[in-house]
Design a protein around this motif. Structure first.
Motif, PDB file in Angstrom:
ATOM      1  N   GLU A  12     -64.318 -24.072  -9.086  1.00 46.85           N
ATOM      2  CA  GLU A  12     -63.137 -23.223  -8.893  1.00 46.85           C
ATOM      3  C   GLU A  12     -63.543 -21.838  -8.418  1.00 46.85           C
ATOM      4  O   GLU A  12     -62.919 -21.264  -7.516  1.00 46.85           O
ATOM      5  CB  GLU A  12     -62.353 -23.107 -10.206  1.00 46.85           C
ATOM      6  CG  GLU A  12     -61.560 -24.350 -10.586  1.00 46.85           C
ATOM      7  CD  GLU A  12     -60.279 -24.498  -9.766  1.00 46.85           C
ATOM      8  OE1 GLU A  12     -59.974 -23.601  -8.955  1.00 46.85           O
ATOM      9  OE2 GLU A  12     -59.594 -25.518  -9.940  1.00 46.85           O
ATOM     10  N   ARG A 306     -55.470 -33.803  -5.654  1.00 49.53           N
ATOM     11  CA  ARG A 306     -54.469 -33.101  -4.844  1.00 49.53           C
ATOM     12  C   ARG A 306     -53.617 -34.082  -4.047  1.00 49.53           C
ATOM     13  O   ARG A 306     -52.406 -33.870  -3.881  1.00 49.53           O
ATOM     14  CB  ARG A 306     -55.183 -32.081  -3.943  1.00 49.53           C
ATOM     15  CG  ARG A 306     -55.545 -30.830  -4.731  1.00 49.53           C
ATOM     16  CD  ARG A 306     -56.878 -30.193  -4.353  1.00 49.53           C
ATOM     17  NE  ARG A 306     -57.120 -29.052  -5.231  1.00 49.53           N
ATOM     18  CZ  ARG A 306     -57.570 -29.146  -6.488  1.00 49.53           C
ATOM     19  NH1 ARG A 306     -57.846 -30.348  -7.002  1.00 49.53           N
ATOM     20  NH2 ARG A 306     -57.752 -28.058  -7.219  1.00 49.53           N
ATOM     21  N   TYR A 371     -60.545 -27.002  -2.187  1.00 54.23           N
ATOM     22  CA  TYR A 371     -60.272 -25.648  -2.647  1.00 54.23           C
ATOM     23  C   TYR A 371     -58.776 -25.353  -2.783  1.00 54.23           C
ATOM     24  O   TYR A 371     -58.390 -24.345  -3.374  1.00 54.23           O
ATOM     25  CB  TYR A 371     -60.896 -24.622  -1.695  1.00 54.23           C
ATOM     26  CG  TYR A 371     -60.235 -24.584  -0.338  1.00 54.23           C
ATOM     27  CD1 TYR A 371     -59.118 -23.781  -0.109  1.00 54.23           C
ATOM     28  CD2 TYR A 371     -60.712 -25.351   0.710  1.00 54.23           C
ATOM     29  CE1 TYR A 371     -58.492 -23.750   1.122  1.00 54.23           C
ATOM     30  CE2 TYR A 371     -60.105 -25.330   1.957  1.00 54.23           C
ATOM     31  CZ  TYR A 371     -58.998 -24.530   2.152  1.00 54.23           C
ATOM     32  OH  TYR A 371     -58.377 -24.518   3.378  1.00 54.23           O
ATOM     33  N   ASN A 372     -57.912 -26.204  -2.241  1.00 57.58           N
ATOM     34  CA  ASN A 372     -56.470 -25.963  -2.338  1.00 57.58           C
ATOM     35  C   ASN A 372     -56.026 -25.942  -3.792  1.00 57.58           C
ATOM     36  O   ASN A 372     -56.463 -26.769  -4.605  1.00 57.58           O
ATOM     37  CB  ASN A 372     -55.682 -27.051  -1.601  1.00 57.58           C
ATOM     38  CG  ASN A 372     -55.730 -26.904  -0.096  1.00 57.58           C
ATOM     39  OD1 ASN A 372     -56.323 -27.725   0.591  1.00 57.58           O
ATOM     40  ND2 ASN A 372     -55.093 -25.860   0.421  1.00 57.58           N
ATOM     41  N   SER A 373     -55.140 -25.014  -4.125  1.00 54.60           N
ATOM     42  CA  SER A 373     -54.626 -24.931  -5.493  1.00 54.60           C
ATOM     43  C   SER A 373     -53.411 -25.836  -5.659  1.00 54.60           C
ATOM     44  O   SER A 373     -52.662 -26.091  -4.695  1.00 54.60           O
ATOM     45  CB  SER A 373     -54.245 -23.494  -5.838  1.00 54.60           C
ATOM     46  OG  SER A 373     -53.087 -23.102  -5.108  1.00 54.60           O
ATOM     47  N   HIS A 375     -50.897 -24.952  -7.299  1.00 53.92           N
ATOM     48  CA  HIS A 375     -49.771 -24.027  -7.109  1.00 53.92           C
ATOM     49  C   HIS A 375     -49.355 -23.997  -5.632  1.00 53.92           C
ATOM     50  O   HIS A 375     -48.157 -23.994  -5.315  1.00 53.92           O
ATOM     51  CB  HIS A 375     -50.168 -22.632  -7.578  1.00 53.92           C
ATOM     52  CG  HIS A 375     -49.132 -21.580  -7.305  1.00 53.92           C
ATOM     53  ND1 HIS A 375     -47.961 -21.474  -8.036  1.00 53.92           N
ATOM     54  CD2 HIS A 375     -49.075 -20.595  -6.351  1.00 53.92           C
ATOM     55  CE1 HIS A 375     -47.244 -20.471  -7.560  1.00 53.92           C
ATOM     56  NE2 HIS A 375     -47.896 -19.921  -6.551  1.00 53.92           N
TER      57      HIS A 375
END
Length: 390
Positions: A12, A306, A371-373, A375
């Motif tokens: 993270e 994800r 790396y995409n959140s 959120h």
């Protein structure tokens, strides 16, 4: 960071440090062109500064970076050694090495799927004037339940090459390339993999899947620049694949420009005719350093989370029809969905709200990276929901 087994907290932190794009966009377009990590930008800047200030003074360092990149790519695909790794301009160039290098006879055939990107179709269709036929296996959504069986069912004694994408570019269908490789092992048919939609996102072991050739570009899931890719050639094919390109960089003795008794390099460098893309070498090596520091297994796991998050969220919206497989065994990093007669409106709403996606296969293609959140994914889902309510 413990590179051998990084913690999720470390991954993270790495994601937050390396990807400023996440503060500007919800970037879900990694199946097209990916943003670079900060490390790649720094590497390219340092190279540019060196050339600007010192010309070719640092040429030995450039050669060292070339070697480091080959080592990273060798580890990424588990090749036998760097001797089997060539640096090529793009996936098309790698596939063209196979198409132009196989010793074809009239009546030979190539088996592909009916869902290939033009790069893995045109190179084979261009062999028609040599009497080579192209056979397309049914792997569109209607035939995707056993795409591998459809591919293998078209193979006969005149099939010289089976060439498939590890992941289909439009629908995101992930093929069991290991099954195809096992079935072809010990036969005269070569196995070629277009890995552009998986390499960098998922583990790939060229020896475990029995690949003779693998080609992939660096600008998608490997998070590198355009204009540089990798071509893997299995040991038994290094001298078997005929050469169609010539130049100083593919010759031995390397660097002896006066030599008249030159010969092709014994390694995969024989497929690299001219001056390497040195600036891109620096950037791609840095991008791969980030991925390998995170750990490819961790990268794959985070992408899978994800993708599941997107599928679950999209499934709650009205009029959504998935063009991608929802079975975890069949999906990779791509989720493509249609939103009835509101598909174009949803696409435009996403773009207006800083969600970068693309229309593909009659729907909208979402392609998150590690790396995409979550959120950010929720923002994309909320934008789509609002557009459907209008």
């Amino acid at each position: 960071m413990n590179i051998a087994n990084p913690s999720q907290e470390s991954v993270e932190a790495l994601a937050a440090e390396e990807f400023p794009v996440a503060g500007r966009h919800v970037y879900l377009n990694h199946a097209a062109v990916s943003p670079w990590p900060e490390r790649a930008r720094r590497a390219m800047r340092a190279f540019a500064d060196g050339v600007t200030e010192d010309g070719s003074l640092h040429f030995p360092d450039w050669q060292a970076k070339d070697a480091e990149l080959r080592q990273r790519l060798q580890r990424l695909v588990n090749a036998e050694s760097t001797d089997h790794i060539a640096l090529v301009p793009n996936t098309s160039a790698g596939l063209s090495l196979v198409a132009s290098g196989v010793k074809w006879q009239p009546g030979d055939n190539v088996v592909i799927t009916d869902s290939e990107f033009p790069s893995n179709r045109m190179v084979w269709e261009a062999l028609a004037d040599r009497g080579v036929k192209v056979r397309e296996a049914a792997c569109t959504p209607a035939g995707s339940a056993d795409c591998e069986g459809s591919v293998l069912g078209l193979v006969d004694q005149r099939t010289r090459v089976v060439s498939v994408s590890s992941v289909q570019w439009g629908t995101g269908l992930a093929l069991d390339i290991g099954r195809i490789g096992r079935e072809l092992a010990g036969t005269p048919t070569a196995f070629c993999v277009d890995a552009i939609q998986s390499l960098g996102a998922w583990p790939l072991d060229v020896r475990a899947i029995g690949a003779d050739f693998v080609a992939a570009d660096g600008h998608k899931w490997m998070l590198g620049p355009e204009g540089l890719g990798v071509f893997y050639c299995a040991p038994e094919w290094l001298e078997e694949l005929q050469l169609r390109q010539w130049g100083w960089h593919m010759a031995e003795p390397l660097g002896d420009f006066e030599a008249r008794d030159w010969r092709p390099a014994a390694t995969a460098r024989r497929f690299e005719p001219g001056t390497p893309n040195t600036p891109a070498n620096h950037a791609l090596e840095a991008s791969l350093a980030v991925l390998q520091e995170a750990g490819i297994a961790n990268v794959a796991e985070r992408i899978a989370v994800r993708v599941e998050h997107l599928i679950q969220g999209l499934n709650r919206l009205p009029e959504v029809a998935f063009l991608s497989p929802t079975d975890p065994a069949r999906r990779a990093g791509i989720v493509t969905a249609r939103f009835g007669d509101r598909t174009e409106a949803v696409y435009e709403a996403l773009r207006r709200n800083n969600v970068q996606v693309l229309p593909r296969a009659g729907g909208i293609r979402f392609a998150p990276h590690f790396y995409n959140s979550l959120h950010g994914l929720d923002h994309a889902l909320n934008v789509a929901a609002d557009a459907l309510r209008r």
